[in-house]
Each structure stands twice: as C-alpha cells, then as structure tokens.
Design an enzyme around this catalytic site. Structure first.
Site, PDB file in Angstrom:
ATOM      1  N   CYS A  92       1.066   0.647  -3.754  1.00 49.01           N
ATOM      2  CA  CYS A  92       0.934   1.672  -3.525  1.00 49.01           C
ATOM      3  C   CYS A  92       1.046   2.853  -3.472  1.00 49.01           C
ATOM      4  CB  CYS A  92      -0.819   0.960  -2.660  1.00 49.01           C
ATOM      5  SG  CYS A  92      -2.161  -0.623  -2.927  1.00 49.01           S
ATOM      6  N   LYS A 146      -8.894   6.809   0.556  1.00 47.44           N
ATOM      7  CA  LYS A 146      -7.590   5.634   0.537  1.00 47.44           C
ATOM      8  C   LYS A 146      -6.323   6.865   1.185  1.00 47.44           C
ATOM      9  CE  LYS A 146      -4.507   2.017  -0.497  1.00 47.44           C
ATOM     10  NZ  LYS A 146      -4.262   0.781  -1.441  1.00 47.44           N
ATOM     11  N   HIS A 148      -2.511   5.663   2.280  1.00 45.98           N
ATOM     12  CA  HIS A 148      -1.254   4.987   2.053  1.00 45.98           C
ATOM     13  C   HIS A 148       0.363   5.708   2.780  1.00 45.98           C
ATOM     14  CE1 HIS A 148      -0.286   0.607   1.193  1.00 45.98           C
ATOM     15  NE2 HIS A 148       0.637   1.083   2.169  1.00 45.98           N
ATOM     16  N   ASP A 296      -3.944   3.131  -9.167  1.00 43.80           N
ATOM     17  CA  ASP A 296      -2.964   3.110  -8.842  1.00 43.80           C
ATOM     18  C   ASP A 296      -1.370   2.518  -9.085  1.00 43.80           C
ATOM     19  OD1 ASP A 296      -3.700   1.336  -7.989  1.00 43.80           O
ATOM     20  OD2 ASP A 296      -2.891   1.668  -5.672  1.00 43.80           O
ATOM     21  N   LYS A 314       0.338  -6.446 -10.745  1.00 43.14           N
ATOM     22  CA  LYS A 314       0.059  -5.874  -9.426  1.00 43.14           C
ATOM     23  C   LYS A 314       2.131  -6.479  -8.925  1.00 43.14           C
ATOM     24  CE  LYS A 314      -1.245  -4.396  -5.108  1.00 43.14           C
ATOM     25  NZ  LYS A 314      -1.847  -4.071  -4.148  1.00 43.14           N
TER      26      LYS A 314
END
Length: 570
Positions: A92, A146, A148, A296, A314
């Site tokens: 992320c 979001k 982050h 992302d 991921k």
C-alpha cells in the site's frame, strides 16, 4: 530494547497526552488552502479523477475473464484505453507515495514495508506532492478514502499535503462500518476523519458507499469552470472482508466463502464507480474530464483475491504483486477503444497529470516518472524503458545470496527487482512465488495446490523475459549471465542515488487512548525539534528544562539507539 523503550516512554510521557483534544473541529474548510491565490485558470484544463482500489487482483475484473461482475469497469475500459503493461508496487504505502511524489521509494526513504500507525514517519515533508502542484496551477483538490502515508504530525495530514478537503481513514485498514482499526492486541482506535477532525458521526455507513456519496456532494457543489482534482482511494477491497448483504446474494452459488465476500465487495465498488461517473455527467464535468483507474498492488490470494495467471501475490515482486490493473477513460483521448502495451509505472502519473494541467515536471525536478500522455492518448511509444521495482536493504536477506553470486558488484542476498526493456531481474527473497488459480471451491484440493507450488529453490537470482514469458515460468539466469550482469549494474547505479531507509521504531504515545480513542497525530513541533538534535534543546531556558530534561534525554537516547541499529542493518 524497543519494548523497554515503549514501557519507559509510556510511563513517563502519557500524563502529558491524556488531555490532548485531538477530536476538535476541522482547521481546513472546503475553500482552497491558505497561501497565494491560484493563477488564472485556462478553460482547457481538464478535470482529473483518479480512482485507486486497494488489493484488487489482476484477475479480479470482468475484462480479464473474472467470475466477478464489474460491468462499469468493463465498459469504461472498453471505451477508453486499457493499460496492459502497467506497473505498481507490491504493497500500500509505496504505491501511494510514488503516485503523489513521482519518485521511487529509494528517493523518499520509504523502501521498506509500510508506514505503521504507531511509527513517527510520513511522506517526506520537503517534497512537493501532486495535489500541491495542481493547486499551484489553479486546481481545487479533494481526497476521499484511504491515506496510509503517515500522520504522526499534523503537517503529515492530507489537508497539509495539498488537499483542500479530506474524508477518509489515515491508517492502512479499518472496519467498513465501525471504522475501528487495531494495530495489535489492545491497541485499537477509531479512524474516520473529515478534514482534521474525527468524524464520529459518520460511523455505521459502509465506506465504499459513503465515499461515493461524498464525491457526488463535491461535484454538486463545485463549478465545472474551475479545474478539479479528485483523488478517490477506496478502502475496497482490502480486508476485513465485509459487504452489504444485497451484493453477497449475487454470489450465493460461489462455494469459497472468502472469494464470495471478496467478489461482493468488488461489485459494490464497481457500482460506486458507476455512481461517480454518473455524477460527473449530471453536474457537467464529464466532457472535460480524465478518469484514471488503478489498483495499488496485487491481490491477496489468502483473502479472496486472484492474480491468475500471474505468479505471486500482494507483497511480492513477482508479476502478481506488481502488475497493475489500469485504464484511462476520457472524451479527451485521441485514440480510444484500444489496449496499450506501452511500459508505464505509477510514478508516471505525477508528470503526466501536471502536464495535462498545463504545468511542467521532469527528471530535472527530481522525478522518476515520465509524461506518458502521448503514449496513452495517441498510441506513441512510451518514453519509459525501465522500472526500478525496489531495493529494500532491510528485508530478510536470502540465505543463498552473496556478493560473489552478484559478480562481485551486487550482494544478491538483498531484496531487489528491476525491469529493463523485456528483461526482469529479481535478487534476494522476492516473496512467495506460487501460481494460484481463483479459489472458488469451498475446499481447495491439496493436490491441485501442490501442482503449482514453488519449490524451495536454493537461489537468489532470477531472470525472465517478461514480454515472452509474462507468467515467469522460465528462469533464464543461468542461460544469460550477460543480461544478469548488466541488470545488476543498473541496480548498483540506482543504489548510489538511494537515501537512507526511514523506518523508525513505534512510539507508545501514538496509542489511540491518548487521542480520545481515535488514531491521529501525537507529535508536536517541539518533539520534531528534539529529533533534529540536542543543540536546539540546549538553547531552551533552564526553567523549561527543569520538568522535561529527564524525559528529553530518555527519548533522545532511544531514538539515537534505534538509528544506530537501523544503520547497522542497512
């Protein structure tokens, strides 16, 4: 040692923060940020809508043959330009930082992992962000979703980094209804913010729908005559797997529970995008707009996602972790209804969008991205020929890597990945390298799983011709040592430009209990001054130091100790 530091600091410092009222009214209104008035706005500046999804897998969109229904994304992509050689980062924070700065991780100090909620870290404050640059060009800028990218100081917040307004979460993942986030046992807090205030009153609304509704409100209250930048960073489809019941019902025949919930979340997000595009048309923005859709990072296969037929997931540097979902939809495109295979990276959006807005941005500004609008809109060749996926000196070193294995110029135990032309090189530990088909069955047969399990190979270097082998099934490192050596040399070149990794120890003062039960900034300007050196601390008056001297010395000791430990690891 970190645990000792946490206990010591907590016991000494908590009294000063129990009364800190973080949940106070927003300091930033819906008007443009303070400062000089924007320059005159040419009428041809397009409205820019950037939609970022979270953990959506490469396979998890209808036009990639998925079993998940995404009619809106399919239509927008079919009418625009599909980006089928587009790269993002495997997790992320890195993707978001590179989007907003146009710089590789090695040039922001964020090469390692993500920014944790309790870390005194954020997007470097000395770098001009994409929304700040667009503000200079006369744009109104709004963020929904979001963040982050760190929040330990107020200067790190979205409204201090270029956004006129913000509604969303500051941490990495929250409950879709309650907006609670736990960063370990007993370390839980509320995380939904509007501007710089905690949005307690919005709890209970499903985030995907809440964010789409906020975008519609922004469009309804904005004049199409002024250019608009909307950054919509959906929480979907990150865990926890939660969805309104009506979307779950559509996938009642899907046996795998995680995949069923995940599919429902993707379809809900697809309908949210439909509502946003409908609002663009309804309020007069669409004909002069550029809509960019991007994931992302790769999908999390253990939580319903799928990157099939790509390798990995991921958090890995295999194609399943870094090959992005992306398309551009706009009436301003010169060539539409096509697929682009031009090499693109998420850092390219910064100079591309600044260029569309009438500004200039290039490598001379310290950017690693390129203006790729001619490649997208007209089908020209991409100016990009290579991508540094990352160099992470802190990640666990591969047991079988060595300097000798890197021809004496690169330690192959270090996690790194680079793409040059058709070739992709990985060193160190790239992460789990399985090929995992969509898990639609209630019980995934172990024999099927083992067919595609990656053997525990004793190696630390891989080389693939990605154009010919996008699924990374034929390792050519042994056959082409000349290419391996050339790409290792490029890693060496990039590494010479890297800045030190910024991955500080967690601070116990970040606990939500000290912020009224919500996640939010906990460090003050005074704390930042102390971090910069003891010299300034000595300039304080004796009376002021009388109460804080012991505390300052203790905090300084642990900060310096952590810095030394990190330097030794690097």
């Amino acid at each position: 040692m970190h645990a000792l530091a946490g206990v010591s600091l907590l016991s000494l410092l908590s009294f000063g923060y129990l009364s800190w009222d973080w949940a106070k009214p927003s300091l930033v209104a819906d008007a443009p940020a303070e400062g000089e008035p924007p320059a005159a706005v040419p009428s041809q500046q397009p409205h820019i809508i950037f939609i970022l999804t979270d953990d959506q897998g490469y396979h998890d969109v209808g036009y990639h043959g998925s079993d998940i229904q995404t009619p809106t994304l399919d239509r927008l992509a079919a009418e625009g330009v599909k980006l089928e050689n587009y790269y993002i980062q495997p997790i992320c924070t890195p993707s978001r930082s590179q989007l907003l700065t146009g710089r590789y991780q090695i040039h922001t100090g964020l090469q390692h992992s993500i920014i944790r909620p309790r870390q005194p870290n954020c997007l470097p404050l000395d770098q001009v962000t994409l929304p700040q640059r667009l503000q200079q060009l006369g744009y109104a800028t709004h963020m929904v979703g979001k963040w982050h990218l760190g929040f330990y100081r107020k200067e790190c917040l979205p409204t201090r980094r270029g956004f006129d307004t913000f509604l969303g979460s500051l941490t990495g993942n929250v409950d879709y209804y309650t907006y609670d986030n736990c960063d370990g046992p007993g370390v839980c807090g509320f995380d939904l913010h509007e501007g710089e205030s905690v949005a307690w009153g919005l709890s209970g609304q499903y985030s995907t729908l809440l964010y789409a509704q906020r975008v519609s409100r922004i469009l309804a209250g904005h004049s199409p005559r002024r250019p608009l930048f909307l950054y919509v960073a959906f929480q979907a489809v990150h865990t926890p797997l939660q969805s309104p019941r009506e979307y779950l019902y559509r996938y009642r025949g899907m046996g795998n529970v995680a995949r069923r919930k995940y599919a429902a979340m993707v379809t809900c997000m697809d309908e949210a995008v439909r509502n946003i595009t409908g609002a663009l048309k309804r309020y007069g923005f669409y004909n002069n707009s550029v809509i960019i859709f991007s994931s992302d990072n790769g999908g999390q296969t253990f939580s319903g996602g799928s990157n099939w037929p790509l390798r990995g997931r991921k958090g890995t540097y295999w194609e399943g972790g870094v090959r992005g979902l992306g398309f551009v939809h706009s009436p301003l495109l010169k060539r539409t209804r096509r697929t682009s295979r031009a090499l693109l990276h998420i850092t390219d959006w910064y100079p591309t969008l600044v260029g569309l807005a009438g500004g200039t941005a290039s490598a001379a500004d310290g950017l690693d991205g390129y203006d790729v609008w001619p490649a997208i809109s007209e089908g020209r060749a991409s100016p990009r020929t290579e991508i540094l996926h990352n160099i992470d000196p802190l990640y666990n070193h591969a047991r079988h890597g060595s300097l000798e294995g890197g021809f004496g110029i690169w330690n192959t135990a270090v996690q790194a990945a680079i793409r040059v032309g058709e070739w992709k090189l990985l060193t160190g530990d790239p992460g789990y390298g399985d090929w995992i088909p969509p898990q639609t069955l209630a019980a995934f047969p172990g024999s099927w799983w083992n067919l595609e399990r990656m053997a525990s190979a004793r190696q630390a270097v891989w080389l693939f011709n990605i154009s010919a082998d996008p699924y990374e099934r034929e390792d050519l490192a042994g056959q082409r040592p000349d290419v391996v050596r050339a790409l290792l040399a490029r890693l060496v070149d990039y590494n010479r430009t890297a800045i030190p990794v910024r991955y500080p120890a967690e601070n116990p003062r970040a606990h939500p209990d000290f912020n009224g039960g919500a996640w939010g900034p906990w460090a003050s300007d005074e704390d930042e001054d102390e971090e910069e050196g003891a010299g300034r601390a000595r300039s304080l008056s004796r009376g002021r130091r009388k109460k804080k001297c012991k505390i300052c010395k203790l905090r300084s000791f642990f900060r310096k100790l952590n810095t030394r430990l990190m330097s030794q690891r690097i």
